[in-house]
Design an enzyme around this catalytic site. Structure first.
Site, PDB file in Angstrom:
ATOM      1  N   TRP A   1      -4.247   2.164  10.636  1.00  0.00           N
ATOM      2  CA  TRP A   1      -4.586   2.132   9.214  1.00  0.00           C
ATOM      3  C   TRP A   1      -4.571   0.705   8.702  1.00  0.00           C
ATOM      4  O   TRP A   1      -5.360   0.341   7.821  1.00  0.00           O
ATOM      5  CB  TRP A   1      -3.636   3.023   8.400  1.00  0.00           C
ATOM      6  CG  TRP A   1      -3.940   2.902   6.929  1.00  0.00           C
ATOM      7  CD1 TRP A   1      -3.177   2.316   5.979  1.00  0.00           C
ATOM      8  CD2 TRP A   1      -5.138   3.342   6.265  1.00  0.00           C
ATOM      9  NE1 TRP A   1      -3.811   2.370   4.765  1.00  0.00           N
ATOM     10  CE2 TRP A   1      -5.020   3.000   4.914  1.00  0.00           C
ATOM     11  CE3 TRP A   1      -6.296   3.991   6.691  1.00  0.00           C
ATOM     12  CZ2 TRP A   1      -6.007   3.279   3.974  1.00  0.00           C
ATOM     13  CZ3 TRP A   1      -7.280   4.275   5.747  1.00  0.00           C
ATOM     14  CH2 TRP A   1      -7.128   3.918   4.416  1.00  0.00           C
TER      15      TRP A   1
ATOM     16  N   TYR B   1       0.839  -1.207   0.000  1.00  0.00           N
ATOM     17  CA  TYR B   1       0.000   0.000   0.000  1.00  0.00           C
ATOM     18  C   TYR B   1       0.871   1.253   0.000  1.00  0.00           C
ATOM     19  O   TYR B   1       0.663   2.170  -0.792  1.00  0.00           O
ATOM     20  CB  TYR B   1      -0.941  -0.012   1.210  1.00  0.00           C
ATOM     21  CG  TYR B   1      -1.678   1.294   1.393  1.00  0.00           C
ATOM     22  CD1 TYR B   1      -2.735   1.637   0.570  1.00  0.00           C
ATOM     23  CD2 TYR B   1      -1.294   2.203   2.374  1.00  0.00           C
ATOM     24  CE1 TYR B   1      -3.395   2.855   0.712  1.00  0.00           C
ATOM     25  CE2 TYR B   1      -1.954   3.420   2.533  1.00  0.00           C
ATOM     26  CZ  TYR B   1      -3.001   3.738   1.696  1.00  0.00           C
ATOM     27  OH  TYR B   1      -3.647   4.940   1.841  1.00  0.00           O
TER      28      TYR B   1
ATOM     29  N   GLU C   1     -10.690   7.052   5.690  1.00  0.00           N
ATOM     30  CA  GLU C   1      -9.921   7.842   6.658  1.00  0.00           C
ATOM     31  C   GLU C   1     -10.763   8.154   7.890  1.00  0.00           C
ATOM     32  O   GLU C   1     -10.255   8.145   9.013  1.00  0.00           O
ATOM     33  CB  GLU C   1      -9.393   9.132   6.030  1.00  0.00           C
ATOM     34  CG  GLU C   1      -8.320   8.928   4.974  1.00  0.00           C
ATOM     35  CD  GLU C   1      -7.021   8.328   5.475  1.00  0.00           C
ATOM     36  OE1 GLU C   1      -6.788   8.294   6.702  1.00  0.00           O
ATOM     37  OE2 GLU C   1      -6.221   7.890   4.629  1.00  0.00           O
TER      38      GLU C   1
END
Length: 176
Positions: free
Chosen positions: A39, A9, A31
């Site tokens: 994350w 990522y 987000e």
């Protein structure tokens, strides 16, 4: 040490320019769901989020009602947080209103209008990476004026980083 999915990522996606209302709606939503979490948790559930939120099609998500909210709260493929689920639906409706007022690409134009002028030096360490900037504060205010929720300055800045409005890859990073 980072996991392979996070490294992929980071190296291939984070910080690359993202355009299009659907793609940006997805990033803002993810987000917001990440707020207070790792994350990596969101990244590993991204396919579940895409399935649960109809590929982040704002017209479909905007039409979600109480039965859909209840379904989402039972979906183990996503983060089950009532406020964040409600925010995703509210934000889909805000996106449609923004498009009604300003046409297709309205969210793209709004978000990218807050891209700072290039010229900021590459951060040398993570300590040099801010959590907010004047641009992210202004973006959060503009999104809120447009009816979006759960988009404070920190979430706005994380989206700016992820979507390539700013380049916060460290100096010497292979992805910089």
């Amino acid at each position: 040490m980072s996991t392979p999915d996070y490294v992929t990522y980071h190296d291939d996606e984070w910080g690359r320019a993202v355009h299009g209302d659907v793609a940006l709606f997805e990033r803002l939503t993810l987000e917001a769901f990440q707020s207070g979490l790792s994350w990596l948790t969101i990244l590993r559930k991204r396919d579940g989020f895409r399935a649960a939120f109809a590929g982040f099609d704002p017209a479909v998500v905007a039409a979600f009602g109480p039965d859909d909210e209840a379904r989402l709260m039972q979906d183990t493929g996503i983060v089950r947080n009532r406020a964040k689920v409600a925010a995703a639906i509210t934000n889909a409706r805000a996106l449609l209103a923004l498009q009604d007022a300003d046409g297709d690409g309205a969210l793209d134009r709004l978000i990218w209008s807050f891209a700072p002028a290039d010229g900021r030096p590459a951060p040398a360490s993570l300590a040099d990476v801010p959590a907010t900037t004047p641009e992210s504060v202004a973006l959060a205010k503009a999104l809120k004026r447009a009816g979006f929720v759960f988009v404070g300055p920190t979430t706005a800045y994380a989206a700016m980083q992820a979507c390539g409005l700013v380049n916060d890859h460290l100096a010497g990073c292979v992805a910089r």
